[in-house]
Design a protein around this motif. Structure first.
Motif, PDB file in Angstrom:
ATOM      1  N   MET A   1       0.762  -1.045  -0.066  1.00  0.00           N
ATOM      2  CA  MET A   1       0.046   0.093   0.051  1.00  0.00           C
ATOM      3  C   MET A   1       0.906   1.124  -0.010  1.00  0.00           C
ATOM      4  O   MET A   1       0.287   2.266  -0.273  1.00  0.00           O
ATOM      5  CB  MET A   1      -0.960   0.226   1.321  1.00  0.00           C
ATOM      6  N   ALA A   2       2.109   1.266   0.546  1.00  0.00           N
ATOM      7  CA  ALA A   2       2.869   2.108   0.485  1.00  0.00           C
ATOM      8  C   ALA A   2       3.776   2.696  -0.859  1.00  0.00           C
ATOM      9  O   ALA A   2       4.398   3.635  -1.089  1.00  0.00           O
ATOM     10  CB  ALA A   2       4.065   2.076   1.644  1.00  0.00           C
ATOM     11  N   GLU A   3       3.475   1.652  -1.938  1.00  0.00           N
ATOM     12  CA  GLU A   3       3.958   1.845  -3.053  1.00  0.00           C
ATOM     13  C   GLU A   3       3.044   2.795  -4.131  1.00  0.00           C
ATOM     14  O   GLU A   3       1.848   2.469  -4.231  1.00  0.00           O
ATOM     15  CB  GLU A   3       4.383   0.434  -3.857  1.00  0.00           C
ATOM     16  N   ASN A   4       3.697   3.739  -4.824  1.00  0.00           N
ATOM     17  CA  ASN A   4       2.917   4.483  -5.772  1.00  0.00           C
ATOM     18  C   ASN A   4       2.704   3.630  -6.824  1.00  0.00           C
ATOM     19  O   ASN A   4       3.593   3.071  -7.433  1.00  0.00           O
ATOM     20  CB  ASN A   4       3.653   5.733  -6.106  1.00  0.00           C
ATOM     21  N   LEU A   5       1.361   3.557  -7.122  1.00  0.00           N
ATOM     22  CA  LEU A   5       1.054   2.684  -8.552  1.00  0.00           C
ATOM     23  C   LEU A   5       1.872   3.180  -9.679  1.00  0.00           C
ATOM     24  O   LEU A   5       2.294   2.227 -10.570  1.00  0.00           O
ATOM     25  CB  LEU A   5      -0.473   2.989  -8.718  1.00  0.00           C
TER      26      LEU A   5
ATOM     27  N   LYS B   1     -10.050   1.744   6.725  1.00  0.00           N
ATOM     28  CA  LYS B   1      -9.750   3.058   6.356  1.00  0.00           C
ATOM     29  C   LYS B   1      -8.327   3.428   6.544  1.00  0.00           C
ATOM     30  O   LYS B   1      -7.583   3.418   7.229  1.00  0.00           O
ATOM     31  CB  LYS B   1     -10.423   4.140   7.454  1.00  0.00           C
ATOM     32  N   GLU B   2      -7.841   3.761   5.249  1.00  0.00           N
ATOM     33  CA  GLU B   2      -6.375   4.218   4.737  1.00  0.00           C
ATOM     34  C   GLU B   2      -6.350   5.804   5.140  1.00  0.00           C
ATOM     35  O   GLU B   2      -7.076   6.455   4.814  1.00  0.00           O
ATOM     36  CB  GLU B   2      -6.105   3.778   3.538  1.00  0.00           C
ATOM     37  N   ARG B   3      -5.103   6.095   5.508  1.00  0.00           N
ATOM     38  CA  ARG B   3      -4.892   7.376   5.690  1.00  0.00           C
ATOM     39  C   ARG B   3      -4.646   8.236   4.431  1.00  0.00           C
ATOM     40  O   ARG B   3      -4.264   7.891   3.347  1.00  0.00           O
ATOM     41  CB  ARG B   3      -3.454   7.780   6.515  1.00  0.00           C
ATOM     42  N   ALA B   4      -4.488   9.539   4.511  1.00  0.00           N
ATOM     43  CA  ALA B   4      -4.576  10.317   3.496  1.00  0.00           C
ATOM     44  C   ALA B   4      -3.186  10.127   2.617  1.00  0.00           C
ATOM     45  O   ALA B   4      -3.160  10.207   1.440  1.00  0.00           O
ATOM     46  CB  ALA B   4      -4.733  12.077   3.643  1.00  0.00           C
TER      47      ALA B   4
ATOM     48  N   GLU C   1      -2.604   8.789  -1.508  1.00  0.00           N
ATOM     49  CA  GLU C   1      -1.945   9.872  -2.499  1.00  0.00           C
ATOM     50  C   GLU C   1      -1.436   8.681  -3.432  1.00  0.00           C
ATOM     51  O   GLU C   1      -0.691   9.218  -4.537  1.00  0.00           O
ATOM     52  CB  GLU C   1      -1.011  10.486  -1.881  1.00  0.00           C
ATOM     53  N   ASN C   2      -1.158   7.414  -3.051  1.00  0.00           N
ATOM     54  CA  ASN C   2      -0.441   6.540  -3.997  1.00  0.00           C
ATOM     55  C   ASN C   2      -1.379   5.902  -5.091  1.00  0.00           C
ATOM     56  O   ASN C   2      -0.930   5.195  -5.971  1.00  0.00           O
ATOM     57  CB  ASN C   2       0.485   5.330  -3.037  1.00  0.00           C
ATOM     58  N   PHE C   3      -2.279   6.518  -5.143  1.00  0.00           N
ATOM     59  CA  PHE C   3      -3.534   5.879  -5.979  1.00  0.00           C
ATOM     60  C   PHE C   3      -4.199   6.739  -6.723  1.00  0.00           C
ATOM     61  O   PHE C   3      -4.598   8.118  -6.496  1.00  0.00           O
ATOM     62  CB  PHE C   3      -4.562   5.012  -5.216  1.00  0.00           C
TER      63      PHE C   3
ATOM     64  N   GLU D   1     -11.154   3.568   1.561  1.00  0.00           N
ATOM     65  CA  GLU D   1     -11.620   2.085   1.490  1.00  0.00           C
ATOM     66  C   GLU D   1     -10.596   1.200   1.134  1.00  0.00           C
ATOM     67  O   GLU D   1     -10.082   1.231  -0.062  1.00  0.00           O
ATOM     68  CB  GLU D   1     -13.084   1.916   0.757  1.00  0.00           C
ATOM     69  N   THR D   2      -9.889   0.542   2.356  1.00  0.00           N
ATOM     70  CA  THR D   2      -8.710  -0.315   2.039  1.00  0.00           C
ATOM     71  C   THR D   2      -8.865  -1.223   0.705  1.00  0.00           C
ATOM     72  O   THR D   2      -8.320  -1.281  -0.086  1.00  0.00           O
ATOM     73  CB  THR D   2      -8.416  -1.265   2.971  1.00  0.00           C
ATOM     74  N   ALA D   3     -10.242  -1.993   0.602  1.00  0.00           N
ATOM     75  CA  ALA D   3     -10.390  -2.972  -0.435  1.00  0.00           C
ATOM     76  C   ALA D   3     -10.351  -2.191  -2.061  1.00  0.00           C
ATOM     77  O   ALA D   3      -9.799  -2.916  -2.788  1.00  0.00           O
ATOM     78  CB  ALA D   3     -11.818  -3.876  -0.260  1.00  0.00           C
ATOM     79  N   SER D   4     -10.827  -1.170  -1.864  1.00  0.00           N
ATOM     80  CA  SER D   4     -10.871  -0.430  -3.157  1.00  0.00           C
ATOM     81  C   SER D   4      -9.259   0.003  -3.674  1.00  0.00           C
ATOM     82  O   SER D   4      -9.286  -0.075  -4.883  1.00  0.00           O
ATOM     83  CB  SER D   4     -11.580   1.072  -3.200  1.00  0.00           C
ATOM     84  N   LEU D   5      -8.661   0.342  -2.648  1.00  0.00           N
ATOM     85  CA  LEU D   5      -7.251   0.614  -2.958  1.00  0.00           C
ATOM     86  C   LEU D   5      -6.388  -0.592  -3.444  1.00  0.00           C
ATOM     87  O   LEU D   5      -5.759  -0.565  -4.219  1.00  0.00           O
ATOM     88  CB  LEU D   5      -6.562   1.311  -1.786  1.00  0.00           C
ATOM     89  N   PHE D   6      -6.609  -1.882  -2.677  1.00  0.00           N
ATOM     90  CA  PHE D   6      -6.070  -3.015  -3.310  1.00  0.00           C
ATOM     91  C   PHE D   6      -6.516  -3.320  -4.583  1.00  0.00           C
ATOM     92  O   PHE D   6      -5.896  -3.824  -5.565  1.00  0.00           O
ATOM     93  CB  PHE D   6      -6.475  -4.291  -2.010  1.00  0.00           C
ATOM     94  N   LEU D   7      -8.053  -3.182  -4.669  1.00  0.00           N
ATOM     95  CA  LEU D   7      -8.236  -3.568  -5.973  1.00  0.00           C
ATOM     96  C   LEU D   7      -7.634  -2.744  -7.255  1.00  0.00           C
ATOM     97  O   LEU D   7      -7.186  -3.291  -8.159  1.00  0.00           O
ATOM     98  CB  LEU D   7      -9.821  -3.282  -6.361  1.00  0.00           C
ATOM     99  N   GLN D   8      -7.409  -1.426  -6.964  1.00  0.00           N
ATOM    100  CA  GLN D   8      -6.483  -0.741  -8.179  1.00  0.00           C
ATOM    101  C   GLN D   8      -5.332  -1.280  -8.201  1.00  0.00           C
ATOM    102  O   GLN D   8      -4.778  -1.198  -9.310  1.00  0.00           O
ATOM    103  CB  GLN D   8      -6.385   0.912  -7.508  1.00  0.00           C
TER     104      GLN D   8
END
Length: 222
Positions: A1-5, A26-29, A33-35, A41-48
């Motif tokens: 999650m810390a890696e910028n896409l 819930k992820e911090r701001a 910024e990496n997405f 929403e954690t799951a939505s960030l993982f999906l990206q």
């Protein structure tokens, strides 16, 4: 999650991704910024992340909350749009409650292939005649019909297909498509509506009158 896409290179990509990401977090701001599609929403960030790390032609099977199919927040709409335009979301498996012990929410599995847009989505609703739980988990036999029908995307009482253009045109909010994928099963038989107490009493009255007539006829024969 810390890696910028944007830092993910071709050498970092995979042919297959199978995942059950955590949902409800819930992820911090600074993480958001990496997405490109920012959401807490954690799951939505993982999906990206999963979409990004797939190679062209790569396949994925991702478990996610069923509310993802219909949430109207900007991030959910944008993410559904991204999947449908950049991946072939060919199958949505709707799982029964209790599939994942302790999850407390219903889930679906998204099956997609990266590199070509979605034309049709095949839905399968897994309906079991028992309650799932820790001592009664989902098993291979439960999925037998799904596996067989999914080979040809066949229609049945539990499965149906939807053209993506119908999805786009049917779900519109403030003049913009919502890409709502919470499509009802058109092949499911509607349960008969319960009769009102008044209707039941009226039928009982008619039956009583018929019974009285029959008894009177029998008496005349004796």
């Amino acid at each position: 999650m810390a890696e910028n896409l944007s830092d993910i290179q071709e050498k970092d990509r995979y042919d297959v991704v199978l995942a059950n990401p955590p949902f409800g977090g819930k992820e911090r701001a600074e993480v958001q910024e990496n997405f490109p599609i920012r959401t807490g929403e954690t799951a939505s960030l993982f999906l990206q992340h999963f979409i990004k790390i797939l190679r062209a032609g790569g396949r994925a099977g991702i478990v996610i909350k069923n509310t993802f199919l219909s949430n109207t927040d900007n991030a959910s709409v944008a993410l559904r749009k991204q999947i449908l335009e950049n991946c072939n979301l060919h199958t949505v498996l709707d799982l029964p409650g209790g599939t994942f012990t302790g999850a407390g929410v219903k889930t679906v599995v998204l099956f997609f292939e990266k590199g070509k847009p979605t034309q049709n989505v095949w839905f399968y609703s897994l309906n079991l005649d028992r309650n799932l739980g820790k001592t009664n988990p989902l098993n291979e036999n439960d999925l037998a019909e799904f596996v067989e029908l999914q080979k040809t995307f066949a229609e049945s009482s539990n499965s149906w297909s939807v053209n993506i253009q119908d999805v786009i045109s049917s779900g519109v909010e403030k003049g913009q498509p919502t890409y709502d994928l919470s499509v009802k099963n058109p092949n499911k038989k509607e349960e008969a509506a319960l009769r009102t107490p008044q209707a039941i009493l009226e039928e009982m009255k008619v039956l009583d009158e018929e019974s009285a007539e029959i008894l009177e006829s029998i008496k005349n024969l004796i």
